[in-house]
Design a protein around this motif. Structure first.
Motif, PDB file in Angstrom:
ATOM      1  N   GLY A  94       0.842  -1.186   0.000  1.00 24.04           N
ATOM      2  CA  GLY A  94       0.000   0.000   0.000  1.00 24.04           C
ATOM      3  C   GLY A  94       0.876   1.233   0.000  1.00 24.04           C
ATOM      4  N   LYS A  95       0.463   2.252   0.682  1.00 28.19           N
ATOM      5  CA  LYS A  95       1.184   3.527   0.628  1.00 28.19           C
ATOM      6  C   LYS A  95       2.160   3.688   1.798  1.00 28.19           C
ATOM      7  N   LEU A  96       3.323   4.276   1.483  1.00 30.73           N
ATOM      8  CA  LEU A  96       4.277   4.738   2.498  1.00 30.73           C
ATOM      9  C   LEU A  96       4.328   6.251   2.357  1.00 30.73           C
ATOM     10  N   THR A  97       3.908   6.971   3.406  1.00 29.24           N
ATOM     11  CA  THR A  97       3.777   8.420   3.347  1.00 29.24           C
ATOM     12  C   THR A  97       4.682   9.066   4.380  1.00 29.24           C
ATOM     13  N   GLY A  98       5.431  10.119   3.954  1.00 24.34           N
ATOM     14  CA  GLY A  98       6.341  10.810   4.845  1.00 24.34           C
ATOM     15  C   GLY A  98       5.928  12.253   5.079  1.00 24.34           C
ATOM     16  N   PHE A  99       6.110  12.743   6.322  1.00 23.98           N
ATOM     17  CA  PHE A  99       5.698  14.088   6.708  1.00 23.98           C
ATOM     18  C   PHE A  99       6.863  14.830   7.359  1.00 23.98           C
ATOM     19  N   ASP A 100       6.870  16.162   7.209  1.00 26.42           N
ATOM     20  CA  ASP A 100       7.896  16.960   7.878  1.00 26.42           C
ATOM     21  C   ASP A 100       7.428  17.342   9.274  1.00 26.42           C
ATOM     22  N   ALA A 101       8.238  18.157   9.973  1.00 27.25           N
ATOM     23  CA  ALA A 101       7.936  18.494  11.362  1.00 27.25           C
ATOM     24  C   ALA A 101       6.651  19.295  11.509  1.00 27.25           C
ATOM     25  N   ALA A 102       6.233  19.983  10.432  1.00 27.25           N
ATOM     26  CA  ALA A 102       5.000  20.762  10.476  1.00 27.25           C
ATOM     27  C   ALA A 102       3.788  19.939  10.046  1.00 27.25           C
ATOM     28  N   GLY A 103       3.990  18.647   9.782  1.00 22.34           N
ATOM     29  CA  GLY A 103       2.884  17.787   9.380  1.00 22.34           C
ATOM     30  C   GLY A 103       2.560  17.833   7.898  1.00 22.34           C
ATOM     31  N   ARG A 104       3.412  18.499   7.104  1.00 22.10           N
ATOM     32  CA  ARG A 104       3.165  18.584   5.663  1.00 22.10           C
ATOM     33  C   ARG A 104       3.663  17.312   4.977  1.00 22.10           C
ATOM     34  N   LYS A 105       2.871  16.811   4.043  1.00 26.94           N
ATOM     35  CA  LYS A 105       3.247  15.596   3.323  1.00 26.94           C
ATOM     36  C   LYS A 105       4.352  15.908   2.324  1.00 26.94           C
ATOM     37  N   LEU A 106       5.477  15.159   2.418  1.00 26.95           N
ATOM     38  CA  LEU A 106       6.610  15.351   1.513  1.00 26.95           C
ATOM     39  C   LEU A 106       6.794  14.200   0.541  1.00 26.95           C
ATOM     40  N   THR A 107       6.414  12.981   0.931  1.00 23.55           N
ATOM     41  CA  THR A 107       6.627  11.811   0.065  1.00 23.55           C
ATOM     42  C   THR A 107       5.436  10.881   0.139  1.00 23.55           C
ATOM     43  N   GLU A 108       5.226  10.153  -0.961  1.00 26.13           N
ATOM     44  CA  GLU A 108       4.205   9.104  -0.986  1.00 26.13           C
ATOM     45  C   GLU A 108       4.601   8.084  -2.046  1.00 26.13           C
ATOM     46  N   GLU A 109       4.742   6.816  -1.632  1.00 26.08           N
ATOM     47  CA  GLU A 109       5.151   5.755  -2.537  1.00 26.08           C
ATOM     48  C   GLU A 109       4.229   4.561  -2.369  1.00 26.08           C
ATOM     49  N   LEU A 116       8.581  -1.733  -4.190  1.00 27.26           N
ATOM     50  CA  LEU A 116       8.040  -0.514  -4.803  1.00 27.26           C
ATOM     51  C   LEU A 116       7.299  -0.877  -6.080  1.00 27.26           C
ATOM     52  N   HIS A 117       6.031  -0.493  -6.143  1.00 30.83           N
ATOM     53  CA  HIS A 117       5.229  -0.835  -7.324  1.00 30.83           C
ATOM     54  C   HIS A 117       4.036   0.125  -7.376  1.00 30.83           C
ATOM     55  N   GLY A 118       4.013   0.983  -8.394  1.00 31.68           N
ATOM     56  CA  GLY A 118       2.941   1.960  -8.508  1.00 31.68           C
ATOM     57  C   GLY A 118       3.486   3.378  -8.460  1.00 31.68           C
ATOM     58  N   ALA A 119       2.621   4.311  -8.091  1.00 33.65           N
ATOM     59  CA  ALA A 119       2.969   5.730  -8.149  1.00 33.65           C
ATOM     60  C   ALA A 119       3.962   6.124  -7.058  1.00 33.65           C
ATOM     61  N   SER A 120       4.770   7.153  -7.359  1.00 33.82           N
ATOM     62  CA  SER A 120       5.719   7.724  -6.402  1.00 33.82           C
ATOM     63  C   SER A 120       5.714   9.230  -6.592  1.00 33.82           C
ATOM     64  N   ARG A 121       5.612   9.968  -5.488  1.00 34.85           N
ATOM     65  CA  ARG A 121       5.578  11.429  -5.580  1.00 34.85           C
ATOM     66  C   ARG A 121       6.333  12.048  -4.416  1.00 34.85           C
ATOM     67  N   ARG A 122       6.953  13.209  -4.691  1.00 29.88           N
ATOM     68  CA  ARG A 122       7.566  14.050  -3.656  1.00 29.88           C
ATOM     69  C   ARG A 122       7.015  15.457  -3.817  1.00 29.88           C
ATOM     70  N   TRP A 123       6.944  16.185  -2.685  1.00 29.48           N
ATOM     71  CA  TRP A 123       6.443  17.559  -2.704  1.00 29.48           C
ATOM     72  C   TRP A 123       7.453  18.496  -2.045  1.00 29.48           C
ATOM     73  N   PHE A 124       7.428  19.763  -2.462  1.00 29.17           N
ATOM     74  CA  PHE A 124       8.109  20.809  -1.722  1.00 29.17           C
ATOM     75  C   PHE A 124       7.240  21.188  -0.522  1.00 29.17           C
ATOM     76  N   SER A 125       7.802  21.956   0.403  1.00 28.23           N
ATOM     77  CA  SER A 125       7.068  22.268   1.632  1.00 28.23           C
ATOM     78  C   SER A 125       5.847  23.143   1.391  1.00 28.23           C
ATOM     79  N   ASP A 126       5.797  23.851   0.231  1.00 27.58           N
ATOM     80  CA  ASP A 126       4.628  24.677  -0.061  1.00 27.58           C
ATOM     81  C   ASP A 126       3.521  23.901  -0.763  1.00 27.58           C
ATOM     82  N   GLY A 127       3.691  22.584  -0.917  1.00 28.16           N
ATOM     83  CA  GLY A 127       2.676  21.750  -1.547  1.00 28.16           C
ATOM     84  C   GLY A 127       2.863  21.556  -3.035  1.00 28.16           C
TER      85      GLY A 127
END
Length: 411
Positions: A94-109, A116-127
């Motif tokens: 399923g999904k592995l999701t990472g968050f920074d200290a402010a609770g903003r989502k930075l990664t999702e795999e 690893l199989h399927g979508a992978s995304r990273r975000w900057f801190s501004d979304g």
């Protein structure tokens, strides 16, 4: 080679398991906190102090200006969906999701049965999306798009260019291209399952081009030598320092195997904006009858006439550790080595300690006190061993699970 993203600075975990719905008893969710996992970086406008005027009167206030500064993107908490296999082992599913200290989502795999199989995304801190692509059975597949922050002026701002890379089963495939924030093409190369099929740009290092054409460069190295670089200028700078400056901009390391007087010859050198390292090194090295090879996982600067005749004399490339052995566990493991005129035996024993003695050496009492000097970070153990042995003119052989080091025969 080291990866472009992802290094753990500090690791302290707290695991909380949340039961799944009754209809899906094989699924669990695990939250891990206390991480400090660097997953990339971003540019942000910040105020920075100006270097003070040494002749200013005491008490003069420090001036500040606005400029674009680079900040790391750090995941401190992850939530992983997992499946418990019939044997009882829990794997990511399923999904592995990472968050920074402010609770903003930075990664999702996306994972499937631990891979690893399927979508992978990273975000900057501004979304804003930083990178997006897909994996298939643990390998990059299809188009991966990254958004590259660049500093712009009048007014000061951050705009985003694009990096669009094609993959098939983890190998470069199709088009790799880079575009400016104004959507202007900066560079484009075509691949067929790891082999460069585009015509080389004018001035490119011929040897690197040959290796790329036959698929002998790993994806990380290909990325480093092909991506466009910012403009750089060097005035009366030693050739070795110029090459290292270019390599640093490309986020790759060089090894120099040439005469000191050549490497210390001074250069006035300018690289135009958007020139790839492949071309910059070619223009720098050819006048000195040097070229860039790829040995032991590194870009290797050496005399051009010697490159065609080179062969591995360390014995490392012929070693295949027994499957399931302790040596097999660590043979490809990244290690670091910083040695300055260090006896070869001490360097080998240091590596053995780094691997918790999974690297086992045979009798070292008869090894002469030859020294090695190198500064390597996160390179596979086998490559670090080969570079050390190459420098000291030694070789090794595998007997059971032990490596025996001996002098190379005189030629």
């Amino acid at each position: 080679m080291r990866s472009r993203f992802g290094s753990v600075i500090r690791f302290l975990t707290l695991i909380v398991i949340f039961p799944a719905h009754a209809a899906d008893e094989a699924t669990i969710v695990i939250e891990t906190a206390g991480l400090s996992l660097v997953v990339g970086s971003e540019l942000r406008i910040a105020r920075v102090p100006v270097q003070p005027d040494p002749f200013a009167p005491p008490g003069t206030p420090t001036r500040e200006i606005e400029r674009a500064c680079r900040f790391p993107l750090i995941v401190v908490r992850q939530i992983a969906e997992m499946r418990r296999l019939p044997a009882g082992q829990a794997v990511r599913h399923g999904k592995l999701t990472g968050f920074d200290a402010a609770g903003r989502k930075l990664t999702e795999e996306d994972y499937q049965d631990g891979t690893l199989h399927g979508a992978s995304r990273r975000w900057f801190s501004d979304g804003r999306v930083a990178e997006e692509g897909s994996n298939a059975k643990g390998q990059k597949q299809g188009i991966w798009t990254s958004y590259i922050p660049t500093e712009q002026f009048a007014p000061l701002r951050i705009d985003y260019g694009q990096q669009i890379l094609g993959w098939e089963a983890g190998l470069p495939h199709g088009v790799w291209e880079w575009r400016s924030p104004a959507d202007k093409p900066l560079a484009q190369f075509k691949f067929a399952r790891g082999r460069l099929v585009s015509k080389l740009p004018a001035g490119a290092d011929v040897r690197l081009g040959e290796l790329a054409a036959v698929g002998k460069l790993d994806p990380d190295t290909l990325f480093a030598v092909l991506k466009p670089l910012a403009r750089q200028e060097f005035v009366e700078t030693p050739l070795e320092d110029v090459a290292n400056g270019l390599a640093e901009a490309a986020e790759v390391e060089l090894y120099f195997d040439a005469k000191p007087d050549v490497l210390q010859s001074t250069e006035d050198y300018e690289i135009a904006a958007d020139t790839p390292l492949l071309v910059a090194l070619g223009q720098l090295l050819v006048p000195h009858k040097l070229a860039c090879d790829h040995r032991y996982g590194m870009l290797w600067i050496a005399p051009a006439e010697e490159i065609a005749k080179w062969k591995d004399t360390t014995g490392i490339s012929a070693i295949v550790p027994p499957a399931g052995s302790k040596l097999a566990e660590v043979w490809e493991t990244p290690v670091s080595a910083q040695f300055v005129e260090t006896p070869l035996v001490d360097g080998l024993q240091y590596l053995a300690k780094q691997t918790k003695h999974r690297l086992t050496l045979g009798d070292t009492r008869n090894i002469p006190s030859w020294t090695v000097t190198l500064n390597l970070h996160n390179h596979p153990l086998k490559h670090v061993l080969a570079i050390m042995l190459n420098q000291a003119r030694f070789r090794c052989r595998l007997d059971g699970e032990k490596l025996f080091v001996e002098e190379q025969p005189f030629e």
